[in-house]
Design an enzyme around this catalytic site. Structure first.
Site, PDB file in Angstrom:
ATOM      1  N   PHE A  89       1.061  -0.949   0.093  1.00 19.50           N
ATOM      2  CA  PHE A  89      -0.028  -0.041   0.003  1.00 19.50           C
ATOM      3  C   PHE A  89       0.985   1.207  -0.092  1.00 19.50           C
ATOM      4  O   PHE A  89       1.125   1.858   1.264  1.00 19.50           O
ATOM      5  CB  PHE A  89      -0.958   0.058   1.213  1.00 19.50           C
ATOM      6  N   PHE A  94       2.755   1.506   3.835  1.00 12.88           N
ATOM      7  CA  PHE A  94       2.839   0.203   4.585  1.00 12.88           C
ATOM      8  C   PHE A  94       2.628  -1.146   3.380  1.00 12.88           C
ATOM      9  O   PHE A  94       1.994  -0.792   2.499  1.00 12.88           O
ATOM     10  CB  PHE A  94       2.225  -0.107   5.700  1.00 12.88           C
ATOM     11  N   GLU A  96       1.334  -5.150   3.523  1.00 17.67           N
ATOM     12  CA  GLU A  96       0.838  -6.139   4.410  1.00 17.67           C
ATOM     13  C   GLU A  96       1.079  -7.761   4.210  1.00 17.67           C
ATOM     14  O   GLU A  96       1.031  -7.988   2.980  1.00 17.67           O
ATOM     15  CB  GLU A  96      -0.929  -6.039   4.100  1.00 17.67           C
ATOM     16  N   ILE A  97       1.633  -8.447   5.133  1.00 11.61           N
ATOM     17  CA  ILE A  97       2.101  -9.800   4.846  1.00 11.61           C
ATOM     18  C   ILE A  97       0.402 -10.513   5.006  1.00 11.61           C
ATOM     19  O   ILE A  97      -0.090 -10.757   5.868  1.00 11.61           O
ATOM     20  CB  ILE A  97       3.112 -10.290   5.766  1.00 11.61           C
ATOM     21  N   VAL A  98       0.291 -11.420   3.948  1.00  9.24           N
ATOM     22  CA  VAL A  98      -1.094 -12.279   3.910  1.00  9.24           C
ATOM     23  C   VAL A  98      -0.424 -13.579   4.128  1.00  9.24           C
ATOM     24  O   VAL A  98      -1.051 -14.308   5.307  1.00  9.24           O
ATOM     25  CB  VAL A  98      -1.438 -12.131   2.581  1.00  9.24           C
ATOM     26  N   CYS A 100       2.829 -16.225   5.050  1.00  9.68           N
ATOM     27  CA  CYS A 100       4.356 -16.472   5.294  1.00  9.68           C
ATOM     28  C   CYS A 100       4.499 -18.176   5.435  1.00  9.68           C
ATOM     29  O   CYS A 100       4.008 -18.498   6.515  1.00  9.68           O
ATOM     30  CB  CYS A 100       4.901 -15.842   6.231  1.00  9.68           C
ATOM     31  N   LEU A 132       2.698  -4.398   8.203  1.00 10.12           N
ATOM     32  CA  LEU A 132       1.687  -5.010   8.961  1.00 10.12           C
ATOM     33  C   LEU A 132       1.348  -6.456   8.532  1.00 10.12           C
ATOM     34  O   LEU A 132       1.444  -6.804   7.482  1.00 10.12           O
ATOM     35  CB  LEU A 132       0.585  -4.252   8.939  1.00 10.12           C
ATOM     36  N   ILE A 163      -6.702  -3.118   5.047  1.00  7.50           N
ATOM     37  CA  ILE A 163      -6.539  -4.712   5.285  1.00  7.50           C
ATOM     38  C   ILE A 163      -7.639  -5.372   5.958  1.00  7.50           C
ATOM     39  O   ILE A 163      -8.394  -4.931   6.482  1.00  7.50           O
ATOM     40  CB  ILE A 163      -5.040  -4.662   6.093  1.00  7.50           C
ATOM     41  N   TYR A 166      -9.035 -10.275  10.605  1.00  7.51           N
ATOM     42  CA  TYR A 166      -9.012 -11.753  10.668  1.00  7.51           C
ATOM     43  C   TYR A 166      -9.338 -12.102  12.227  1.00  7.51           C
ATOM     44  O   TYR A 166      -9.100 -11.647  13.242  1.00  7.51           O
ATOM     45  CB  TYR A 166      -7.569 -12.636  10.442  1.00  7.51           C
TER      46      TYR A 166
END
Length: 241
Positions: A89, A94, A96-98, A100, A132, A163, A166
């Site tokens: 973004f 920032f 965003e890690i979705v 890993c 994030l 984002i 969850y």
């Protein structure tokens, strides 16, 4: 035996230098090679997160607009065995890690840490300094080891609504620093810090080796503290306890 401290990611760093592994960032533009690599990434994530819907994983990994994947490749067969799927973004400052994940057969060797270091290097090269992610309970420990924390410093207006939230997951943040030259070369950075610290200590401290006390051998049972040779030169005063 070397007395150098063990640094997280030392094994994969050496493998990368030898050309045994490599890291590439893939955005889905529809080529055969990209689809094959992303399919391998999808399979790794699905094995790592068996309770997550496969169609959701596929939608994110194969996304042609927003998401990219940093892949850890075995150079022998040119196949990924780990990766991070992320969404930048840039206007919000920032990433965003979705997802890993690293293949279970390759874990506990530092590949996950080194993979994150490469992501930090990639993000920093784009002029972005905040990462994030929503971490489940099993992943919080891993992210904390990578420099993430539960207190998000990025202004909430920059990320809220951008984002996906969850359930049963904790939002975590990692802040990158401009003064870190290369996040994949941690040992070099640590050495520079230690050298700088030792230099400062040397500037303010006076070191002089003096012979040991002989008074006790001469039958003198005790002496005054201020009579200890060299003590006053260190800055000691009677009112210091």
């Amino acid at each position: 035996m070397s007395d150098a401290p063990k640094v997280r990611g030392a094994i994969p760093r050496e493998k990368e230098k030898k050309g045994e592994i490599k890291f590439i960032t893939v955005a889905n533009k529809g080529t055969r090679e990209q689809l094959e690599l992303l399919t391998a990434m999808k399979n790794i994530v699905s094995r790592h997160l068996p309770n997550m819907a496969l169609d959701y994983i596929s939608r994110i990994v194969y996304d042609t607009v927003y998401h990219e994947s940093l892949l850890l490749i075995n150079c022998k067969d040119n196949k990924p065995f780990g990766g991070i799927c992320f969404r930048p973004f840039p206007t919000q400052g920032f990433v965003e890690i979705v997802f890993c994940a690293v293949d279970s057969t390759q874990q506990v060797q530092g590949f996950g840490s080194y993979l994150m270091q490469h992501l930090k290097k990639e993000i920093q090269s784009r002029g972005i300094y905040h990462i994030l992610t929503y971490a489940d309970n099993q992943a919080i420990g891993y992210f904390m080891k990578q420099g993430f924390h539960k207190h998000v410093t990025l202004n909430k207006e920059r990320w809220q609504g951008y984002i996906k939230d969850y359930v049963e997951a904790t939002l975590m943040e990692c802040v990158l620093h401009k003064n870190v030259e290369d996040y994949t070369d941690v040992p070099s950075t640590i050495k520079k810090q230690r050298d700088a610290l030792q230099s400062l200590i040397g500037q303010v401290s006076k070191s002089e080796i003096r012979p040991g006390l002989t008074c006790f051998k001469q039958g003198i049972p005790k002496i005054k503290i201020e009579e200890i040779p060299g003590l006053k030169e260190t800055g000691w005063k009677p009112d210091i306890h």
